[in-house]
Design a protein around this motif. Structure first.
Motif, PDB file in Angstrom:
ATOM      1  N   UNK A  22       0.812  -1.231   0.000  1.00 30.43           N
ATOM      2  CA  UNK A  22       0.000   0.000   0.000  1.00 30.43           C
ATOM      3  C   UNK A  22       0.841   1.275   0.000  1.00 30.43           C
ATOM      4  N   UNK A  23       1.402   1.602  -1.167  1.00 30.58           N
ATOM      5  CA  UNK A  23       2.131   2.853  -1.327  1.00 30.58           C
ATOM      6  C   UNK A  23       1.148   4.019  -1.354  1.00 30.58           C
ATOM      7  N   UNK A  24       1.420   5.059  -0.559  1.00 32.65           N
ATOM      8  CA  UNK A  24       0.603   6.264  -0.604  1.00 32.65           C
ATOM      9  C   UNK A  24       1.024   7.162  -1.755  1.00 32.65           C
ATOM     10  N   UNK A  25       2.310   7.124  -2.091  1.00 36.37           N
ATOM     11  CA  UNK A  25       2.855   7.910  -3.191  1.00 36.37           C
ATOM     12  C   UNK A  25       3.828   7.026  -3.957  1.00 36.37           C
ATOM     13  N   UNK A  26       4.276   7.512  -5.104  1.00 38.10           N
ATOM     14  CA  UNK A  26       5.281   6.785  -5.854  1.00 38.10           C
ATOM     15  C   UNK A  26       6.553   6.682  -5.019  1.00 38.10           C
ATOM     16  N   UNK A  27       7.116   5.497  -4.858  1.00 37.77           N
ATOM     17  CA  UNK A  27       8.330   5.349  -4.049  1.00 37.77           C
ATOM     18  C   UNK A  27       9.441   6.278  -4.515  1.00 37.77           C
ATOM     19  N   UNK A  28      10.131   6.869  -3.556  1.00 42.74           N
ATOM     20  CA  UNK A  28      11.187   7.823  -3.870  1.00 42.74           C
ATOM     21  C   UNK A  28      12.388   7.135  -4.487  1.00 42.74           C
ATOM     22  N   UNK A  29      12.937   7.753  -5.526  1.00 39.16           N
ATOM     23  CA  UNK A  29      14.186   7.277  -6.120  1.00 39.16           C
ATOM     24  C   UNK A  29      15.284   8.318  -5.936  1.00 39.16           C
ATOM     25  N   UNK A  30      15.103   9.197  -4.947  1.00 43.12           N
ATOM     26  CA  UNK A  30      16.142  10.178  -4.649  1.00 43.12           C
ATOM     27  C   UNK A  30      17.376   9.465  -4.123  1.00 43.12           C
ATOM     28  N   UNK A  31      18.560  10.105  -4.244  1.00 38.42           N
ATOM     29  CA  UNK A  31      19.765   9.500  -3.665  1.00 38.42           C
ATOM     30  C   UNK A  31      19.575   9.195  -2.187  1.00 38.42           C
ATOM     31  N   UNK A  32      20.281   8.169  -1.717  1.00 36.00           N
ATOM     32  CA  UNK A  32      20.118   7.690  -0.342  1.00 36.00           C
ATOM     33  C   UNK A  32      20.269   8.811   0.684  1.00 36.00           C
ATOM     34  N   UNK A  33      21.268   9.646   0.541  1.00 34.11           N
ATOM     35  CA  UNK A  33      21.511  10.705   1.521  1.00 34.11           C
ATOM     36  C   UNK A  33      20.310  11.639   1.641  1.00 34.11           C
ATOM     37  N   UNK A  34      19.661  11.931   0.513  1.00 28.64           N
ATOM     38  CA  UNK A  34      18.492  12.811   0.542  1.00 28.64           C
ATOM     39  C   UNK A  34      17.302  12.151   1.220  1.00 28.64           C
ATOM     40  N   UNK A  35      17.224  10.840   1.157  1.00 30.18           N
ATOM     41  CA  UNK A  35      16.118  10.136   1.808  1.00 30.18           C
ATOM     42  C   UNK A  35      16.385   9.922   3.290  1.00 30.18           C
ATOM     43  N   UNK A  36      17.665   9.902   3.685  1.00 27.60           N
ATOM     44  CA  UNK A  36      17.991   9.706   5.093  1.00 27.60           C
ATOM     45  C   UNK A  36      17.631  10.911   5.943  1.00 27.60           C
ATOM     46  N   UNK A  37      17.819  12.114   5.414  1.00 27.60           N
ATOM     47  CA  UNK A  37      17.633  13.325   6.214  1.00 27.60           C
ATOM     48  C   UNK A  37      16.227  13.430   6.784  1.00 27.60           C
ATOM     49  N   UNK A  38      15.162  13.351   5.976  1.00 30.54           N
ATOM     50  CA  UNK A  38      13.821  13.477   6.566  1.00 30.54           C
ATOM     51  C   UNK A  38      13.466  12.340   7.511  1.00 30.54           C
ATOM     52  N   UNK A  39      13.961  11.128   7.220  1.00 30.94           N
ATOM     53  CA  UNK A  39      13.677  10.001   8.112  1.00 30.94           C
ATOM     54  C   UNK A  39      14.324  10.214   9.466  1.00 30.94           C
ATOM     55  N   UNK A  40      15.578  10.660   9.473  1.00 34.14           N
ATOM     56  CA  UNK A  40      16.268  10.928  10.728  1.00 34.14           C
ATOM     57  C   UNK A  40      15.614  12.075  11.479  1.00 34.14           C
ATOM     58  N   UNK A  41      15.125  13.078  10.730  1.00 33.21           N
ATOM     59  CA  UNK A  41      14.475  14.228  11.363  1.00 33.21           C
ATOM     60  C   UNK A  41      13.196  13.824  12.074  1.00 33.21           C
ATOM     61  N   UNK A  42      12.502  12.830  11.554  1.00 37.54           N
ATOM     62  CA  UNK A  42      11.280  12.339  12.195  1.00 37.54           C
ATOM     63  C   UNK A  42      11.619  11.526  13.436  1.00 37.54           C
ATOM     64  N   UNK A  43      12.680  10.730  13.360  1.00 33.50           N
ATOM     65  CA  UNK A  43      13.050   9.858  14.477  1.00 33.50           C
ATOM     66  C   UNK A  43      13.605  10.637  15.670  1.00 33.50           C
ATOM     67  N   UNK A  44      14.226  11.770  15.418  1.00 34.05           N
ATOM     68  CA  UNK A  44      14.839  12.524  16.511  1.00 34.05           C
ATOM     69  C   UNK A  44      13.816  12.942  17.570  1.00 34.05           C
ATOM     70  N   UNK A  45      12.703  13.618  17.211  1.00 36.17           N
ATOM     71  CA  UNK A  45      11.724  13.965  18.250  1.00 36.17           C
ATOM     72  C   UNK A  45      11.046  12.741  18.869  1.00 36.17           C
TER      73      UNK A  45
END
Length: 219
Positions: A22-45
């Motif tokens: 169940x994808x809500x959007x098309x899976x991201x094909x951005x470079x790994x580093x660009x995908x890590x930043x928002x994920x880490x930003x969510x995990x921090x709080x």
């Protein structure tokens, strides 16, 4: 499978609708580093809300480490670029008997609690004019396992992918796995395991063939 460009599709659109993750959007094909930043930003709080001190040298890098684990390892099956290309070869050996790849190590993640599913997958097919490199069977299992999953859908996704790739309905898939959402929380049952299976073509109609498959995987 018709894929002249050799590129993976953006989603699971090649699968029947009920088998798509169940994808809500098309899976991201951005470079790994660009995908890590928002994920880490969510995990921090989230870590901070648990009362963890992220200034501690042991915890300071935890949000990024967890994000990296999700993006590059646990959930790499969400990246369509990781979909394996299943190459077929002419069956010059004229081998038309049961072919079984058993005990394929399976590591997935429960989509309800994001905790591991660990087990084995067993797959089989009846070769016709073509055969497949054996490692590709393992790669198909790993591609669909490495994403948030339920075992029932995972079993059918693997079977459907193999049917399309091999050009035959004569495919069998059986998965036996332990779910840490059962073992480490809730009922805390450490002794049970879950088995799911999918039989297509002759495996669905020929009882003797199905029994031979089960015998060869020790069931």
């Amino acid at each position: 499978m018709d894929n002249p460009t050799g590129l993976a599709p953006a989603t699971d659109a090649h699968l029947p609708e009920g088998l798509r993750t169940p994808f809500a959007t098309t899976p991201s094909t951005k470079p790994t580093k660009q995908r890590l930043r928002p994920s880490a930003a969510i995990l921090r709080p989230s870590c901070a809300s648990l009362g963890l001190d992220l200034s501690d040298d042991s915890l300071a890098g935890t949000p990024r480490r967890v994000a990296k684990m999700y993006v590059q390892e646990w959930f790499k099956g969400l990246d369509p670029r990781n979909r394996p290309e299943v190459r077929m070869f002419h069956n010059r050996y004229n081998y038309h008997q049961l072919l079984v790849e058993r005990d394929i190590t399976l590591f997935s993640c429960c989509e309800h609690h994001f905790v591991p599913i660990i087990g084995k997958a067993h797959v089989a097919y009846l070769p016709s004019a073509s055969v497949v490199g054996l490692s590709k069977l393992n790669r198909v299992v790993q591609y669909y396992a490495r994403r948030p999953q339920v075992q029932e859908r995972l079993t059918r996704q693997i079977a459907e992918e193999l049917k399309q790739s091999l050009g035959t309905d004569d495919v069998a898939v059986l998965i036996e796995a332990d779910h840490l959402c059962v073992m480490s929380r809730g009922v805390n049952d450490t002794s049970s395991s879950t088995l799911t299976s999918e039989y297509g073509g002759q495996f669905a109609t020929d009882h003797a063939l199905r029994q031979e498959f089960l015998r060869q995987i020790g069931k």
